[in-house]
Design a protein around this motif. Structure first.
Motif, mmCIF file in Angstrom:
data_model
loop_
_atom_site.group_PDB
_atom_site.id
_atom_site.type_symbol
_atom_site.label_atom_id
_atom_site.label_comp_id
_atom_site.label_asym_id
_atom_site.label_seq_id
_atom_site.Cartn_x
_atom_site.Cartn_y
_atom_site.Cartn_z
ATOM 1 N N LYS A 19 166.675 12.163 89.830
ATOM 2 C CA LYS A 19 167.443 11.682 90.978
ATOM 3 C C LYS A 19 166.676 10.626 91.773
ATOM 4 C CE LYS A 19 170.377 15.640 91.939
ATOM 5 N NZ LYS A 19 170.583 16.791 92.831
ATOM 6 N N THR A 20 167.423 9.742 92.400
ATOM 7 C CA THR A 20 166.801 8.768 93.294
ATOM 8 C C THR A 20 166.263 9.497 94.525
ATOM 9 O OG1 THR A 20 168.890 8.381 94.435
ATOM 10 C CG2 THR A 20 168.381 6.953 92.565
ATOM 11 N N THR A 21 165.133 8.985 95.029
ATOM 12 C CA THR A 21 164.486 9.650 96.173
ATOM 13 C C THR A 21 164.604 8.842 97.467
ATOM 14 O OG1 THR A 21 162.409 8.540 95.667
ATOM 15 C CG2 THR A 21 162.734 10.736 94.708
ATOM 16 N N GLU A 58 154.491 5.965 93.682
ATOM 17 C CA GLU A 58 154.135 7.223 94.319
ATOM 18 C C GLU A 58 152.739 7.665 93.859
ATOM 19 O OE1 GLU A 58 157.221 7.010 92.635
ATOM 20 O OE2 GLU A 58 158.379 6.661 94.467
ATOM 21 N N ILE A 106 165.587 15.125 99.373
ATOM 22 C CA ILE A 106 164.833 15.250 98.125
ATOM 23 C C ILE A 106 163.478 14.596 98.381
ATOM 24 C CG2 ILE A 106 165.771 13.062 97.255
ATOM 25 C CD1 ILE A 106 165.596 14.100 94.430
ATOM 26 N N ALA A 141 170.727 6.184 104.181
ATOM 27 C CA ALA A 141 169.615 6.873 103.506
ATOM 28 C C ALA A 141 170.060 7.685 102.289
ATOM 29 C CB ALA A 141 168.887 7.785 104.491
ATOM 30 N N SER A 146 159.138 4.033 89.384
ATOM 31 C CA SER A 146 159.040 4.709 90.683
ATOM 32 C C SER A 146 160.419 5.006 91.239
ATOM 33 C CB SER A 146 158.283 3.832 91.677
ATOM 34 O OG SER A 146 159.021 2.650 91.929
ATOM 35 N N GLY A 147 160.454 5.829 92.268
ATOM 36 C CA GLY A 147 161.693 6.047 93.003
ATOM 37 C C GLY A 147 162.629 7.067 92.396
ATOM 38 N N PHE A 160 162.851 11.115 90.827
ATOM 39 C CA PHE A 160 162.161 12.406 90.755
ATOM 40 C C PHE A 160 163.144 13.433 90.199
ATOM 41 C CE2 PHE A 160 160.386 16.348 92.715
ATOM 42 C CZ PHE A 160 159.162 16.314 92.052
ATOM 43 N N GLU A 161 162.751 14.015 89.100
ATOM 44 C CA GLU A 161 163.613 14.985 88.434
ATOM 45 C C GLU A 161 165.015 14.414 88.221
ATOM 46 O OE1 GLU A 161 163.048 18.525 90.811
ATOM 47 O OE2 GLU A 161 161.051 18.875 89.958
ATOM 48 N N ALA A 195 169.193 7.938 98.525
ATOM 49 C CA ALA A 195 168.573 9.099 97.881
ATOM 50 C C ALA A 195 169.618 10.074 97.359
ATOM 51 C CB ALA A 195 167.667 9.817 98.884
ATOM 52 N N GLY A 196 169.212 10.828 96.352
ATOM 53 C CA GLY A 196 170.035 11.940 95.889
ATOM 54 C C GLY A 196 171.032 11.578 94.822
ATOM 55 N N PHE A 197 170.912 10.398 94.242
ATOM 56 C CA PHE A 197 171.860 9.994 93.205
ATOM 57 C C PHE A 197 171.255 10.269 91.831
ATOM 58 C CE2 PHE A 197 174.016 7.058 90.359
ATOM 59 C CZ PHE A 197 175.350 7.313 90.685
#
Lengths: 359, 359, 359, 359
Positions: free
Chosen positions: D75-77, A17, A117, B357, D69-70, D72-73, D32-34
């Motif tokens: 969590k997976t994005t 990123e 997210i 996703a 990478s991948g 963020f805070e 995402a979101g995990f």
């Protein structure tokens, strides 16, 4: 499936990123035994990096590539080549105001909606910083192609409404790099520079066109019916940030012509079948015919402008944002090596795929 | 790898040549439990088939589809759907003179050079007849999308230099089918018809543009960074015979605009984030944003003309050929359902891909 | 993605159900210029078809292949080769009692649960009839390999507890076809026949093992680290109906050996590096080493037995079913050409993939 | 195509060599979101790393993972997750004597023959060090699966000729980690330890078997006909270094059984269809049926032994080599987390693929 890989035999996967620790790329399928020129890779990185002139973003990135794997005593081993490029000049706090705000004509809203997210710092993965990884991989593809006799030259053919007036054959493409805009016509280059400068002072941005010529491409590259050479070139170009259009050969102008005007007539040049004109742009039926592959790529103006713009935040409230950070008033000069890199990736992949065409 | 498949989850593979026993398509990955409307498939076939009017080729093909597998008691089972379409009106002897001759701007030369062999009858696999298989598969994709609220409407927006003068929103797209040219503006349609007729009498051909609007597309389709929605749409369109260009939203016109002019400003429409303008063409960062997906496709004039043309044969000798057989003076009217089919195949694939996703 | 394709460069997609109009296969990526021997394809079909002897199902299928595309004047053109095989002797009413019943150890329950619908006639797509399509494609792969010097011979090495006692090198594999069981040892073949006959009279079924030897395989096939040659061979075999196990070279017996016993020592045979033993089964590090590729495949007993069995229906009620129709008491004899076909498909694919290994 | 990627939706690509700067993996397609548990990843790395006990190689590697990478805070994005693992304790000079020598039953010869070049240090890419990257990716797959109710437990079921005597259901798998051999039976574990120790003192190596049980797997995973769940599990396992065999459920033992003995009879357990026995190993027709997925993996003895062995060098001369460096007398204990990782990668991929099964 998740969209971060490109190519079939010579296949790249990029990661990273804009404001993480770095970005990079894995090349799987680079043939073994090729002596890599690391300096040539760095040279391509330098052509893409920000801060080259006042025409581009002033972000400072040395974009130094590290080759982590797949190389032994200077040669490729057929194993995956991993390349990493650290992020150096992140100023993530420039972006904290965007955590909940959707910038107009950026990917903020759609990433949020799709994934639930997003890494909002500098656009995260949607930033054009990702294209540095493509340029690194493309630089390797270019070297392999060059050894096979293929040369790829892209150049800026239009900025705003200022465009080249003569066909590309009238220009010396080796002069492209002498122009800060990467336009091979010195006079028009100067006009483009002035326009970009003016636009920058207006705190605005401007679009334009990159054209690309590939010479020395052997006859036979391309896999009909779906993976036509120009179809994959088109996809490659449209996958670059800010691209809105692609045309090959006569492109959109072909609409106004008749078949008798448009058909490229064959002639014999020594032992080689050639065509007098090249409306086809070097591709017939999806397969290269040995003529120059010639295509154009349209870039929209950069979405980040230094002016105040009303927009929505995640709560659906109207807010005003103003571009901060260091942005390009016109991406065209830096887009030239990216277009070349993607073209090289397409061509080297089809070159390897073509080896399976016959028993 | 060999280029005859398209799509990832909803994946088609087409087969067959212009003058073999027939053509067909396998769809692998069509979700189970969908009630297929066979008549609706046939309707799409009829929109593409030759002989619809004097504007098109007079070859007679009923293009009747047979569904061989993957259907049980009217519903899809999740198993591969094989569809065959027999070739009925082959007149292969119309082509025997082409066995050793390379027609200008056709795929004859490149197929021969790549594969060392080619089925020269009617262009073999390079013939646009192959697109009938795409239309059959696309008709299924369309049905699934329609149930999900997505509608796809393509239309002829330009023939030669005659183009629509108003934006697409000013036209009633349900009127497209009432025009033999498939142009929604009755007056301009008439002018196009006259032009095509004139060109036909001149034994020549003419190019043009198909535009396509997809409405009801959910937010979130597209897989950055390489499989951007518009990148795959571009590839899909460029894989259609005779296509030379693709643009989305503002396309090539975006080059002349500034960022402040081009940015699509957000507003809230009930609970939905929308944009006032749609220069983006319904895609932001490679992901659908819920606005109309709007793109244009440029078609060159058909290469087969009824005039004498000098060309080369396999021995490198100059010979004269003249189009025989039954050909279209302008493919645009028949290209409309093909563009729609390819758009549907792209959208249904991304719709299924998007299910992975999030956790 | 949906699982009906196999291979990368030489890629097949099969379609069709046991009791639909027919089954078939598309081969995409067959190299151009290969002269196909259609009789040799039919011969392989005949080896797999039912009704060859009392040891097999008495269903009557001529399994006549039609090549629909990709062939011109007897040679492959590089275009997709579509092959269709009609279903002739469907007796679908034999299966109507199964519409709502889940046969033990069959795919009925899992297909219903996964897709919410299933073609219950003869097991639909889960029937071993699908393997006829594999054999047709594999027959083409075999021909190409044979021309490259590769021979593939499979044979039945065990039925129930009756197995070959000597290593495969002690048998003349050309005698395999003289045995109705396809076992190269005449005495053991006779014992196997008797066992199968006995099992058939008991209205039961029995499992066994097919072994396969590939000779003449060039050094270098296989793509580490995931697509190791034996990994893809394993997947290919495990994808055949009723297969429960796969081992290469020393296989499960290697567990009891020490490294000093197991290592295959090199020696020089003329210019060729060879090994004294072949515990490796012809593969080192996932890449063929030029020795015989030798593997075993375990088949469970056929699930359909002619005895009454209690089971559940879709409503969760206990019901009794009894095998109707015409089934094999032992699939091993007919499995031999299927194992060979899948081996050929794997090898030809890696043979073509290997062309991209070096610059 | 070049073999360094695995999976379709949840797709990993590994890179790196044994004695380069490091190894790593990209996961493309992680939803995402995990919320990732980094400690849990490190824990799996620790289970695989060398130096855990005297039973394993004494190479010192902390195998500390960095997520580039991948994320963020926390969590997976949905973006590619790049993980790097530095190589710390390379002693490349241990290998300089191997530059031109082909170790018996290693990949030296085949890599050299295929690619014309190889990184000979520690086996380069063919080293089992590559599996550390798989374990890192698998640890993420495991976390996602655990949240979906799926547990994966592997254990050593045989070393040399010492094997578990009771079925796996008789053991408490949570005790596996208390055994240095990773065998859940304390007495047999002790015997195995003694055997490995003895073998080590003999400067030899020994093979064995890892068994794996996956519980809580939802009904419906697997994509017939080629991507049967057990076919992809088989490929996954056979792609692990030193694996020679794979069997599911009754496996090779099924050969000796009749259909009436082997069929798994259904019964109703509340609302759930279950089977009394599980010869099927949790898979029917290539699709999970909700029972335990149970399979065995055979590992040959490690090829590197501390004894003098005659072998060939690149010039074809007979030379004597002797294992140097730090090697495992038995890989089984360290193979357990690798088997679990590959199983998790297969299951999570099919879990995501299954989302497209129905409209």
């Amino acid at each position: 499936m998740a969209g971060n890989s490109f190519g079939n035999v010579f296949r790249i996967t990029t990661f990273g990123e804009s404001h993480g620790t770095g970005i990079g790329v894995i090349i799987d399928g680079c043939p073994a035994g090729f002596e890599l020129d690391i300096d040539a890779i760095q040279l391509e990185m330098d052509r893409r990096k920000p801060g080259q002139s006042l025409l581009t973003s002033q972000r400072k990135e040395s974009d130094t590539v590290s080759i982590v794997s797949g190389l032994f005593e200077g040669k490729t081993t057929g194993m995956p080549i991993a390349i990493t490029i650290p992020n150096e000049d992140q100023r993530s706090k420039d972006y904290s105001h965007l955590a909940d705000t959707f910038r107009p004509s950026h990917a903020d809203y759609t990433y949020q909606a799709k994934y639930g997210i997003r890494d909002y710092r500098g656009g995260g993965r949607s930033s054009a910083r990702e294209t540095a990884a493509r340029v690194a991989a493309g630089a390797i593809a270019k070297q392999i192609l060059r050894k096979a006799g293929v040369e790829i030259h892209a150049f800026v053919s239009q900025v705003g409404k200022i465009g080249l007036e003569k066909p590309y054959t009238k220009y010396d493409q080796t002069k492209t790099e002498m122009s800060p805009v990467r336009c091979p016509d010195p006079l028009i280059s100067k006009q483009m520079e002035n326009l970009i400068d003016e636009i920058r002072l207006q705190k605005d941005t401007i679009g334009g066109q990159v054209s690309c010529v590939c010479s020395g491409v052997p006859v036979g590259l391309g896999e009909p019916v779906f993976d036509k050479l120009h179809a994959d070139l088109g996809k490659a170009m449209l996958s670059i940030n800010a691209v809105k259009g692609f045309q090959i050969g006569s492109g959109f102008d072909s609409m106004g012509l008749t078949g008798s005007e448009h058909n490229d007539k064959f002639y014999l040049d020594g032992e080689r079948m050639r065509t007098h004109t090249n409306h086809s742009g070097g591709v017939l039926g999806g397969i290269s015919n040995g003529e120059h592959i010639m295509f154009d790529v349209a870039f929209k103006p950069v979405a980040t402008i230094m002016q105040a713009q009303p927009t929505l935040n995640a709560a659906g409230e109207m807010v005003v944002i103003e571009g901060k950070g260091r942005h390009d008033p016109c991406v065209l000069p830096r887009a030239v090596p990216i277009v070349e890199a993607m073209a090289a990736l397409v061509l080297v992949d089809f070159w390897l795929r073509n080896r399976a065409a016959r028993v």
